[in-house]
Design a protein around this motif. Structure first.
Motif, PDB file in Angstrom:
ATOM      1  N   LEU A   1       0.681  -1.116  -0.107  1.00 24.39           N
ATOM      2  CA  LEU A   1      -0.238   0.113  -0.035  1.00 24.39           C
ATOM      3  C   LEU A   1       0.470   1.219   0.274  1.00 24.39           C
ATOM      4  CD1 LEU A   1      -2.716  -0.897   2.367  1.00 24.39           C
ATOM      5  CD2 LEU A   1      -3.110  -0.407  -0.252  1.00 24.39           C
ATOM      6  N   TYR A   2       2.371   1.313   0.671  1.00 27.24           N
ATOM      7  CA  TYR A   2       3.046   2.387   0.917  1.00 27.24           C
ATOM      8  C   TYR A   2       3.325   2.280  -0.593  1.00 27.24           C
ATOM      9  CZ  TYR A   2       7.262   4.925   2.013  1.00 27.24           C
ATOM     10  OH  TYR A   2       8.952   5.208   2.543  1.00 27.24           O
ATOM     11  N   GLY A   3       3.712   1.427  -1.654  1.00 21.12           N
ATOM     12  CA  GLY A   3       4.047   1.235  -2.395  1.00 21.12           C
ATOM     13  C   GLY A   3       3.670   2.025  -2.889  1.00 21.12           C
ATOM     14  N   ALA A   4       2.556   1.440  -3.367  1.00 16.60           N
ATOM     15  CA  ALA A   4       1.499   2.035  -4.399  1.00 16.60           C
ATOM     16  C   ALA A   4       0.344   3.305  -4.212  1.00 16.60           C
ATOM     17  CB  ALA A   4      -0.316   1.305  -4.349  1.00 16.60           C
TER      18      ALA A   4
ATOM     19  N   LEU B   1       5.173   8.930  15.660  1.00 15.82           N
ATOM     20  CA  LEU B   1       5.717   8.604  14.091  1.00 15.82           C
ATOM     21  C   LEU B   1       3.759   8.648  13.732  1.00 15.82           C
ATOM     22  CD1 LEU B   1       6.886   5.147  13.995  1.00 15.82           C
ATOM     23  CD2 LEU B   1       7.824   7.920  13.359  1.00 15.82           C
ATOM     24  N   ALA B   2       3.540   9.594  12.252  1.00 22.03           N
ATOM     25  CA  ALA B   2       2.065   9.468  12.383  1.00 22.03           C
ATOM     26  C   ALA B   2       2.203   8.668  10.750  1.00 22.03           C
ATOM     27  CB  ALA B   2       2.002  10.771  12.379  1.00 22.03           C
ATOM     28  N   GLY B   3       0.763   8.551  10.769  1.00 19.51           N
ATOM     29  CA  GLY B   3       0.695   7.687   9.015  1.00 19.51           C
ATOM     30  C   GLY B   3      -0.888   8.319   8.683  1.00 19.51           C
ATOM     31  N   ASP B   4      -1.053   7.893   7.147  1.00 14.25           N
ATOM     32  CA  ASP B   4      -2.734   8.317   7.182  1.00 14.25           C
ATOM     33  C   ASP B   4      -3.046   7.189   5.677  1.00 14.25           C
ATOM     34  OD1 ASP B   4      -4.990   9.920   6.399  1.00 14.25           O
ATOM     35  OD2 ASP B   4      -4.180   9.225   4.551  1.00 14.25           O
ATOM     36  N   TRP B   5      -3.826   6.878   6.698  1.00 20.61           N
ATOM     37  CA  TRP B   5      -4.801   5.237   5.100  1.00 20.61           C
ATOM     38  C   TRP B   5      -6.027   6.347   5.122  1.00 20.61           C
ATOM     39  CZ3 TRP B   5      -5.274  -0.924   6.452  1.00 20.61           C
ATOM     40  CH2 TRP B   5      -5.528  -1.118   5.335  1.00 20.61           C
ATOM     41  N   GLY B   6      -6.119   6.659   3.762  1.00 22.45           N
ATOM     42  CA  GLY B   6      -6.231   7.423   3.374  1.00 22.45           C
ATOM     43  C   GLY B   6      -8.494   6.609   2.912  1.00 22.45           C
TER      44      GLY B   6
ATOM     45  N   LEU C   1     -11.021   6.357  13.337  1.00 22.78           N
ATOM     46  CA  LEU C   1     -11.677   5.144  11.847  1.00 22.78           C
ATOM     47  C   LEU C   1     -12.065   6.603  11.657  1.00 22.78           C
ATOM     48  CD1 LEU C   1     -12.123   2.017  13.496  1.00 22.78           C
ATOM     49  CD2 LEU C   1      -9.572   2.441  13.044  1.00 22.78           C
ATOM     50  N   THR C   2     -11.484   6.242   9.353  1.00 24.76           N
ATOM     51  CA  THR C   2     -12.476   7.643   8.922  1.00 24.76           C
ATOM     52  C   THR C   2     -14.200   7.039   8.958  1.00 24.76           C
ATOM     53  OG1 THR C   2     -10.207   7.448   7.993  1.00 24.76           O
ATOM     54  CG2 THR C   2     -12.113   8.506   6.839  1.00 24.76           C
TER      55      THR C   2
END
Length: 318
Positions: A29-32, A57-62, A93-94
């Protein structure tokens, strides 16, 4: 009130194979471009003879979630020993708007070990017979389990500074592994015949040189700490290098030590840019597979968030 999961609950929900699968999916998913690293903030203070290191550390999974992990670690890098560590993951959770808080000690260890094994799976020899692991702490343990599960070697050689710790680790993990686990005395003994090498030691001075590595052997480096230097410069100059995150790699101890030489590092490239482990996960770097690649892991929020979400999805409901 947030949904909460403890380390014990995560342990019951997620086995080694689950963490490997989660990390693999996170890298893809990171590569994409679907799972993104955001900010990484570090702070280091001194408390007597002990370093207190804080990492966020922070991140986002659209469309799925946003989140962060916070680690506070007390250690003495001069002796190569990690002390107490607390780690917590927070998710938002979105779709549902729910908040989740998860203990992250086990997730941190297991996703890191999974990354080491996946680096070798993506870019190392297809059928490694012997694997060398440098270190005998939490990350070495998780790496050994993931390497055994994913790569199926005949032997895993474990070395560390103290005989009792490496022997204890090999003895404790042997019932859970198919490979023969052998504690050996030196770094050279652990790596000279190994097809894959994983180094996990918090050391302020290099412990691994290029001349002791087998030609074509894959090297997974567990890095990310600005105080830790595990590699001799020649390793970074003579072998193809794939990072997880270039900015984070440049802030790690090996690249800080050799800052004047980093333009000479033969980073693998993809589409005109420096490649990442996400490209390797998508099969875009197969041309360098088996060429003695160094996969350099600094640890990314995307791994933590995906593993935390995977554990959450396995949680019994109702």
């Amino acid at each position: 009130m947030p949904i909460e999961l403890t380390d014990d609950q995560v342990c019951r929900l997620m086995g080694v194979s689950d963490f490997v699968d989660s990390c693999d999916q996170a890298f893809k998913l990171y590569g994409a471009g679907e799972l993104r690293n955001l900010t990484r903030e570090e702070a280091l203070e001194r408390d007597g003879n002990v370093d207190v290191f804080r990492l966020e550390l922070a991140g986002d999974w659209g469309g799925v979630l946003q989140g962060r992990k916070v680690i506070v670690e007390r250690s003495d890098v001069s002796t190569g020993r990690l002390g107490d560590r607390s780690a917590r993951i927070e998710l938002s959770l979105t779709q549902s708007g729910e908040r989740v808080e998860i203990d992250a000690e086990l997730i941190t260890n297991r996703r890191t070990g999974a990354a080491a094994a996946l680096g070798a799976r993506y870019l190392g020899p297809e059928r490694p017979s012997i694997i060398g692991v440098i270190g005998s702490g939490r990350i070495a343990e998780s790496s050994t389990l993931a390497l055994d599960h994913l790569l199926g070697p005949e032997r895993i050689l474990i070395t560390s500074r103290r005989a009792e710790t490496r022997e204890r680790l090999a003895e404790r993990l042997q019932p859970d592994t198919k490979a023969d686990l052998l504690a050996v005395q030196s770094v050279e003994e652990a790596v000279s015949d190994s097809d894959v090498v994983v180094t996990t030691v918090p050391t302020p001075e290099p412990i691994l040189t290029n001349d002791v590595l087998k030609e074509g052997a894959h090297l997974s480096v567990i890095a990310g700490d600005p105080r830790t230097v595990q590699l001799d410069l020649e390793i970074l100059l003579e072998r193809p290098v794939v990072v997880d995150d270039l900015k984070q790699a440049y802030g790690s101890g090996d690249f800080l030590r050799y800052a004047e030489d980093r333009d000479r590092v033969p980073f693998v490239r993809c589409g005109g840019r420096i490649a990442t482990i996400g490209d390797a996960a998508l099969g875009l770097l197969d041309e360098v597979r088996g060429q003695g690649v160094v996969t350099y892991f600094t640890g990314m929020a995307i791994q933590d968030l995906h593993a935390a979400y995977a554990a959450l999805m396995k949680r019994p409901t109702g």
